[in-house]
Design an enzyme around this catalytic site. Structure first.
Site, PDB file in Angstrom:
ATOM      1  N   MET A 187      18.026 -58.872   1.018  1.00  0.00           N
ATOM      2  CA  MET A 187      19.136 -57.913   1.096  1.00  0.00           C
ATOM      3  C   MET A 187      19.194 -57.297   2.489  1.00  0.00           C
ATOM      4  O   MET A 187      20.213 -57.328   3.168  1.00  0.00           O
ATOM      5  CB  MET A 187      18.928 -56.776   0.079  1.00  0.00           C
ATOM      6  CG  MET A 187      18.782 -57.210  -1.342  1.00  0.00           C
ATOM      7  SD  MET A 187      18.542 -55.786  -2.457  1.00  0.00           S
ATOM      8  CE  MET A 187      16.788 -55.824  -2.665  1.00  0.00           C
ATOM      9  N   THR A 188      18.064 -56.728   2.912  1.00  0.00           N
ATOM     10  CA  THR A 188      18.017 -55.913   4.125  1.00  0.00           C
ATOM     11  C   THR A 188      18.281 -56.751   5.376  1.00  0.00           C
ATOM     12  O   THR A 188      17.869 -57.905   5.472  1.00  0.00           O
ATOM     13  CB  THR A 188      16.627 -55.239   4.227  1.00  0.00           C
ATOM     14  OG1 THR A 188      16.360 -54.596   2.985  1.00  0.00           O
ATOM     15  CG2 THR A 188      16.564 -54.232   5.348  1.00  0.00           C
ATOM     16  N   PRO A 209      18.638 -56.423   9.976  1.00  0.00           N
ATOM     17  CA  PRO A 209      18.157 -55.578  11.064  1.00  0.00           C
ATOM     18  C   PRO A 209      19.002 -54.300  11.210  1.00  0.00           C
ATOM     19  O   PRO A 209      18.477 -53.240  11.490  1.00  0.00           O
ATOM     20  CB  PRO A 209      18.306 -56.473  12.297  1.00  0.00           C
ATOM     21  CG  PRO A 209      18.254 -57.868  11.759  1.00  0.00           C
ATOM     22  CD  PRO A 209      18.854 -57.821  10.383  1.00  0.00           C
ATOM     23  N   GLY A 210      20.304 -54.400  10.939  1.00  0.00           N
ATOM     24  CA  GLY A 210      21.188 -53.248  11.156  1.00  0.00           C
ATOM     25  C   GLY A 210      21.462 -52.414   9.923  1.00  0.00           C
ATOM     26  O   GLY A 210      22.090 -51.358  10.031  1.00  0.00           O
ATOM     27  N   GLN A 255      14.867 -51.989 -13.101  1.00  0.00           N
ATOM     28  CA  GLN A 255      13.551 -52.603 -13.336  1.00  0.00           C
ATOM     29  C   GLN A 255      12.720 -52.637 -12.052  1.00  0.00           C
ATOM     30  O   GLN A 255      11.512 -52.421 -12.072  1.00  0.00           O
ATOM     31  CB  GLN A 255      13.725 -54.010 -13.904  1.00  0.00           C
ATOM     32  CG  GLN A 255      12.406 -54.688 -14.206  1.00  0.00           C
ATOM     33  CD  GLN A 255      12.524 -55.740 -15.283  1.00  0.00           C
ATOM     34  OE1 GLN A 255      12.974 -55.465 -16.387  1.00  0.00           O
ATOM     35  NE2 GLN A 255      12.130 -56.951 -14.961  1.00  0.00           N
ATOM     36  N   GLU A 256      13.399 -52.924 -10.918  1.00  0.00           N
ATOM     37  CA  GLU A 256      12.684 -52.974  -9.639  1.00  0.00           C
ATOM     38  C   GLU A 256      11.985 -51.639  -9.370  1.00  0.00           C
ATOM     39  O   GLU A 256      10.809 -51.583  -9.009  1.00  0.00           O
ATOM     40  CB  GLU A 256      13.681 -53.290  -8.518  1.00  0.00           C
ATOM     41  CG  GLU A 256      13.064 -53.186  -7.135  1.00  0.00           C
ATOM     42  CD  GLU A 256      13.965 -53.699  -6.022  1.00  0.00           C
ATOM     43  OE1 GLU A 256      15.052 -54.226  -6.331  1.00  0.00           O
ATOM     44  OE2 GLU A 256      13.578 -53.565  -4.852  1.00  0.00           O
ATOM     45  N   GLN A 282     -15.960 -25.833  -4.459  1.00  0.00           N
ATOM     46  CA  GLN A 282     -14.819 -25.521  -5.322  1.00  0.00           C
ATOM     47  C   GLN A 282     -13.524 -26.118  -4.771  1.00  0.00           C
ATOM     48  O   GLN A 282     -12.650 -26.540  -5.538  1.00  0.00           O
ATOM     49  CB  GLN A 282     -14.679 -24.012  -5.492  1.00  0.00           C
ATOM     50  CG  GLN A 282     -13.766 -23.668  -6.649  1.00  0.00           C
ATOM     51  CD  GLN A 282     -13.601 -22.180  -6.823  1.00  0.00           C
ATOM     52  OE1 GLN A 282     -13.351 -21.453  -5.866  1.00  0.00           O
ATOM     53  NE2 GLN A 282     -13.749 -21.715  -8.049  1.00  0.00           N
ATOM     54  N   GLY A 336     -13.968 -37.427   4.544  1.00  0.00           N
ATOM     55  CA  GLY A 336     -14.382 -37.124   5.919  1.00  0.00           C
ATOM     56  C   GLY A 336     -14.105 -38.312   6.835  1.00  0.00           C
ATOM     57  O   GLY A 336     -13.153 -39.079   6.598  1.00  0.00           O
ATOM     58  N   GLU A 388      14.958 -40.907  -0.437  1.00  0.00           N
ATOM     59  CA  GLU A 388      16.173 -40.113  -0.217  1.00  0.00           C
ATOM     60  C   GLU A 388      17.331 -40.720  -1.029  1.00  0.00           C
ATOM     61  O   GLU A 388      18.106 -40.003  -1.653  1.00  0.00           O
ATOM     62  CB  GLU A 388      16.545 -40.072   1.276  1.00  0.00           C
ATOM     63  CG  GLU A 388      15.587 -39.252   2.139  1.00  0.00           C
ATOM     64  CD  GLU A 388      14.228 -39.927   2.341  1.00  0.00           C
ATOM     65  OE1 GLU A 388      14.167 -41.166   2.355  1.00  0.00           O
ATOM     66  OE2 GLU A 388      13.218 -39.203   2.461  1.00  0.00           O
TER      67      GLU A 388
END
Ligand SMILES: Cc1cc2nc3c(=O)[nH]c(=O)nc-3n(C[C@H](O)[C@H](O)[C@H](O)COP(=O)(O)OP(=O)(O)OC[C@H]3O[C@@H](n4cnc5c(N)ncnc54)[C@H](O)[C@@H]3O)c2cc1C
Length: 382
Positions: free
Chosen positions: A125-126, A128-129, A243-244, A281, A341, A369
């Site tokens: 789907m995706t 570059p723009g 579902q995705e 704690q 740590g 979003e």
């Protein structure tokens, strides 16, 4: 707490899958992460064992089972950190397009191979723009006789190197108004002339996944490979997103639980100021809060799983779960790194890769979003 959503048969299946994964998946994870992709032999084994497309109709080689079986596979692979093997992309995101919208001919041609693990699937789907604004895709499919001639490029495509068949989102009518009505889905075999695999992208996390660029250069795709009808692509995409996004929420909760459990084990044995880190704690409160949120998330996702299997339309609720569980996973892994740590920053400690892997969860399958845009729309806020 005992979970109600899975039956005794589901849990037997979980045990069976877990044994398989510990034997045949776990030993390969390190190699996949180093190489930046999974291997065909493991996909094939997944197919042989019936772990791919369990929901698909029996006449094509599936088992006609409910989505909960796949949810179990998603949970177990997430728990084992086997992110390279993106089973849900193949089985639960791509395969349903074939099952639901494919012609008999398309199903016969592709489903048995996909279920057997011979034909690996991806969805492009995706570009570059454009990503979030899916209606703005520029990849063009021009009709020439019995073919579509495909030109354009795709970005961030999972299974981009290993995949054999891609569902490609392309514009068949550049003049359509509104623009999304000009979008169609084409089944493109990787062996087609003019299909070019680009770079395997160098990522922050999910290093075992072959997220890639794809290019289409005068790629001639038979008209018979159009999924559904021209101009229906956008509608089909919207129908399948529930579902995705549920897959992401399921995986996210399972990954969060794994990070949390490992951190609890770590703070119990790490000592500072003559006592364990677990005895402070601050540590106890932080982990108590995170454990509470994971439990809340899991309860919600379990309810959504039950509703999804019943066939309810829960687009808004799944969008809520997607943003909330993935935001939680990001916060949780950051807190767990802190509790480790300096060791938490070292790649040899799984929590470091958990932190990196979590970053993308709020981005793909629709950004968080965009999830909130969908929820707001459902609330009548336009
Ligand atoms: C590891 C990985 C695997 C992926 N796999 C696939 C795949 O297999 N197939 C595929 O097609 N794609 C895939 N993607 C792409 C992914 O779906 C997109 O990255 C995602 O949809 C966001 O699109 P974008 O990157 O273009 O961001 P943009 O759309 O440019 O968004 C940038 C920012 O703007 C925000 N934004 C955009 N629109 C709005 C709005 N209306 N309101 C508020 N904020 C907004 C976004 O939320 C985001 O924060 C993958 C991405 C990654 C990183």
């Amino acid at each position: 707490m005992r979970r109600d959503v899975f039956s005794a048969e589901h849990e037997l299946f979980r045990d069976q899958f877990r044994r398989f994964a510990e034997r045949e998946v776990v030993p390969r994870i390190e190699g996949w992460d180093a190489r930046g992709m999974s291997d065909r032999a493991t996909w094939k084994r997944m197919g042989e064992e019936g772990f791919l497309g369990a929901h698909a109709p029996a006449e094509y080689g599936g088992a006609g089972q409910d989505f909960l079986y796949d949810a179990i596979v998603i949970e177990e692979l997430a728990d084992l950190r086997a992110h390279a093997l993106m089973m849900y992309l193949h089985s639960d995101i791509c395969m349903p397009y074939l099952v639901r919208y494919g012609s008999v001919e398309q199903k016969r041609r592709y489903l048995p191979g996909a279920i057997a693990g011979d034909v690996l699937l991806g969805i492009a789907m995706t570009e570059p723009g454009t990503g979030s604004d899916l209606a703005a895709v520029q990849t063009r499919a021009r009709r020439e006789g019995d073919f579509y001639v495909l030109d354009g490029s795709k970005m961030f495509i999972s299974n981009g190197q290993i995949g054999d068949l891609f569902i490609v989102v392309a514009r068949t009518d550049p003049d359509a108004q509104p623009a999304h009505r000009g979008i169609s889905l084409l089944l493109v075999e990787a062996a087609t002339q003019g299909f070019v695999r680009g770079r395997k992208l160098d990522k922050l996390g999910l290093r075992g996944q072959d997220t890639s660029e794809l290019f289409f250069e005068g790629c001639r795709v038979p008209v018979a490979n159009l999924l559904g009808h021209e101009g229906e692509g956008f509608r089909m995409l919207m129908e399948q997103l529930q579902q995705e996004r549920l897959c992401i929420a399921v995986g996210s909760v399972a990954s969060s639980r794994r990070s949390l459990e490992d951190t609890i084990a770590y703070v119990k044995q790490r000592r500072a100021f003559g006592r364990t880190v677990a005895s402070f704690q601050n540590t106890q409160f932080k982990l108590a809060e995170l454990a509470t949120e994971v439990e809340v998330g899991r309860s919600f996702v379990d309810r959504l799983l039950a509703a999804h299997v019943r066939g309810d339309e829960i687009v808004a609720e799944v969008s809520m779960a997607k943003w909330w569980t993935t935001d939680l996973q990001k916060r949780l892994t950051a807190e767990c790194v802190q509790l480790h740590g300096g060791y938490g920053f070292m790649r040899e400690y799984p929590i470091a890769t958990d932190f990196a892997d979590a970053a993308v969860q709020s981005i793909y399958a629709g950004t968080n979003e965009i999830m909130k845009v969908i929820i707001a729309r459902q609330l009548g806020l336009e």
